[in-house]
Write an enzyme that holds these catalytic residues in place. Structure first.
Site, mmCIF file in Angstrom:
data_model
loop_
_atom_site.group_PDB
_atom_site.id
_atom_site.type_symbol
_atom_site.label_atom_id
_atom_site.label_comp_id
_atom_site.label_asym_id
_atom_site.label_seq_id
_atom_site.Cartn_x
_atom_site.Cartn_y
_atom_site.Cartn_z
ATOM 1 N NE ARG A 92 48.703 54.746 48.932
ATOM 2 C CZ ARG A 92 49.933 55.205 49.132
ATOM 3 N NH1 ARG A 92 50.477 56.049 48.287
ATOM 4 N NH2 ARG A 92 50.633 54.840 50.171
ATOM 5 C CG ASN A 126 46.632 57.002 50.768
ATOM 6 O OD1 ASN A 126 45.811 56.211 50.312
ATOM 7 N ND2 ASN A 126 47.615 56.621 51.563
#
Length: 91
Positions: free
Chosen positions: A19, A37
Site C-alpha cells: 500500500r 487491504n
C-alpha cells in the site's frame, strides 16, 4: 478527462509494503484514488488519472514492491472523481 479503474490485487500483497509503495508510485505518476487491504488477504485500489498514468499504475500493480508476489490483478472501469491518493483502513 480522467480514467478511473478499480483494481483487485491478489497474491503475497499484505505485509510487504504494497500500500505504501503504491502511494509513492501514485504520487510519482499523478494518480488520485485510494488503496486498502482486504480481510481476505488481497489489496483493493481505485486509481484515477490520465490514460497513460492509469496504464502505468496498472503495470506497476502487476509487479508491486520487491517483496510482493502478485498473482492476479483484475481491472474494472468505474466512475468517480478523486483529487488525492490515500491509504484507507482494511475492509
Amino acid at each position: 478527462m480522467s480514467e478511473v479503474r478499480h483494481l483487485s490485487i491478489t497474491g503475497r500483497v499484505q505485509g510487504v509494503y504494497y500500500r505504501a509503495s503504491m502511494g509513492e508510485e501514485a504520487a510519482r505518476l499523478g494518480i488520485a484514488g485510494w488503496v486498502r487491504n482486504r480481510h481476505d488477504g488481497s489489496v483493493e485500489a481505485v486509481i484515477a488519472g490520465s490514460a497513460e498514468a492509469v496504464a502505468a499504475m496498472i503495470a506497476w500493480a502487476r509487479r508491486g514492491p520487491p517483496a510482493a508476489e502478485v498473482t492476479l490483478v483484475t481491472v474494472e472501469q468505474i466512475d468517480g472523481e478523486f483529487t488525492a491518493f490515500e491509504q484507507r483502513d482494511t475492509a
